[in-house]
Write a protein that holds these residues in place. Structure first.
Motif, PDB file in Angstrom:
ATOM      1  N   PHE A  29     -49.944  16.608 -63.764  1.00 50.57           N
ATOM      2  CA  PHE A  29     -49.862  17.173 -65.110  1.00 50.57           C
ATOM      3  C   PHE A  29     -50.965  18.224 -65.237  1.00 50.57           C
ATOM      4  O   PHE A  29     -51.937  18.206 -64.492  1.00 50.57           O
ATOM      5  CB  PHE A  29     -50.129  16.105 -66.187  1.00 50.57           C
ATOM      6  N   ARG A  30     -50.837  19.110 -66.232  1.00 49.79           N
ATOM      7  CA  ARG A  30     -51.933  20.059 -66.466  1.00 49.79           C
ATOM      8  C   ARG A  30     -52.971  19.444 -67.393  1.00 49.79           C
ATOM      9  O   ARG A  30     -52.637  18.768 -68.364  1.00 49.79           O
ATOM     10  CB  ARG A  30     -51.418  21.342 -67.119  1.00 49.79           C
ATOM     11  N   TYR A  31     -54.238  19.730 -67.102  1.00 49.90           N
ATOM     12  CA  TYR A  31     -55.351  19.230 -67.905  1.00 49.90           C
ATOM     13  C   TYR A  31     -55.656  20.202 -69.039  1.00 49.90           C
ATOM     14  O   TYR A  31     -55.772  21.409 -68.816  1.00 49.90           O
ATOM     15  CB  TYR A  31     -56.567  19.074 -66.982  1.00 49.90           C
ATOM     16  N   LEU A  32     -55.792  19.673 -70.260  1.00 53.22           N
ATOM     17  CA  LEU A  32     -56.152  20.516 -71.417  1.00 53.22           C
ATOM     18  C   LEU A  32     -57.435  19.981 -72.053  1.00 53.22           C
ATOM     19  O   LEU A  32     -57.459  18.864 -72.586  1.00 53.22           O
ATOM     20  CB  LEU A  32     -55.014  20.506 -72.449  1.00 53.22           C
ATOM     21  N   ASP A  33     -58.500  20.788 -71.983  1.00 54.48           N
ATOM     22  CA  ASP A  33     -59.800  20.430 -72.558  1.00 54.48           C
ATOM     23  C   ASP A  33     -59.912  21.104 -73.924  1.00 54.48           C
ATOM     24  O   ASP A  33     -60.262  22.278 -74.009  1.00 54.48           O
ATOM     25  CB  ASP A  33     -60.892  20.937 -71.598  1.00 54.48           C
ATOM     26  N   THR A  34     -59.619  20.365 -74.990  1.00 53.83           N
ATOM     27  CA  THR A  34     -59.607  21.013 -76.318  1.00 53.83           C
ATOM     28  C   THR A  34     -61.023  21.251 -76.847  1.00 53.83           C
ATOM     29  O   THR A  34     -61.225  22.106 -77.705  1.00 53.83           O
ATOM     30  CB  THR A  34     -58.792  20.199 -77.350  1.00 53.83           C
ATOM     31  N   GLY A  35     -62.002  20.499 -76.315  1.00 55.81           N
ATOM     32  CA  GLY A  35     -63.391  20.764 -76.709  1.00 55.81           C
ATOM     33  C   GLY A  35     -63.781  22.188 -76.340  1.00 55.81           C
ATOM     34  O   GLY A  35     -64.560  22.841 -77.043  1.00 55.81           O
TER      35      GLY A  35
END
Ligand code: DC
Length: 233
Positions: A29-35
């Protein structure tokens, strides 16, 4: 939300980034860092000499930000003015500023579509504070990753020292407690697990153990993925 979504929420320093990144790699899956989005906003405002204390000032300033989130093979990358953000958004100053702007409804609303669009493009592991509650309430699997404040401060202290900042463990612990209190008390996206989240206390667990635990939950939620998920150990 066209893709599968795994959310990982929790306080800073619980190991969310390491675990989210590894879990995303395991799952493909793709990683999403919302911070990073909140940090990019704060950094950009500081860089341009804007005041960040008043929501009205911030609301006016963010509309002219050139912000984008671009898919790469393994992750989404946050871009400002066409360039990916890096270590410049990881300083203590930007941490404080991002914590401040993240209390503002104007900023949270502004960032909503940037985050949701990511789930239209692929299966994602989304890390943040309100992933499972506000941004992706319909996510298939929701985790809350926590650890004792002393352990979170220990990790953050090592990280800052490693980056060349001069700061004591005691100061980091005090800042951690202060930030926790502020994040828990805020009206918008307060820092606490929702009822549909699986709570994992990582105080005495290694990142790999946490990931294994999560992988087995993924296999239960999406049995079709099970075959590709046998343990790497
Ligand atoms: O995870 P981080 O430390 O990089 O986050 C930076 C700041 O942004 C932190 O104060 C929490 C806030 N944040 C938030 O309010 N909501 C998110 N989804 C992600 C981060």
């Amino acid at each position: 939300m066209a893709g599968r979504v795994v959310t990982i929420d929790g306080p800073s320093g619980a190991g969310k980034s390491t675990v989210s990144r590894r879990l995303a790699a395991r799952l493909g899956f793709r990683y999403l860092d919302t911070g990073a989005l909140y940090r990019a906003v704060a950094w950009s405002l500081l860089e341009s000499g804007r005041k960040i204390d008043e929501p009205a000032d911030v609301a006016a300033a963010i509309t002219s930000l050139d912000l984008a989130v671009e898919p790469r093979p393994d992750e989404f990358v946050v871009m400002v003015d066409g360039k990916p953000v890096g270590v410049e958004v990881r300083t203590s100053e930007v941490s404080r500023a991002s914590s401040r702007v993240s209390t503002m409804a104007e900023v949270r609303g502004f960032l909503l579509d940037y985050q949701r669009d990511c789930a239209e493009k692929s299966d994602i592991v989304a890390e943040g504070r309100d992933m499972g509650t506000v941004v992706f309430p319909g996510a298939g699997l929701k985790f809350w990753l926590d650890a004792a404040p002393e352990e979170r401060a220990r990790r953050r202290h090592l990280e800052l020292i490693g980056r060349g900042e001069t700061v004591t463990y005691e100061a980091v612990l005090a800042a951690t407690r202060e930030r926790d209190a502020r994040d828990r008390a805020r009206e918008l996206a307060p820092l606490r697990p929702a009822r549909d989240m699986i709570v994992i206390d990582a105080t005495t667990m290694s990142a790999d153990d946490v990931v294994e635990d999560m992988v087995s939950r993924v296999g239960q939620t999406w049995p079709e993925l099970k075959k590709g998920l046998s343990s790497v150990n």
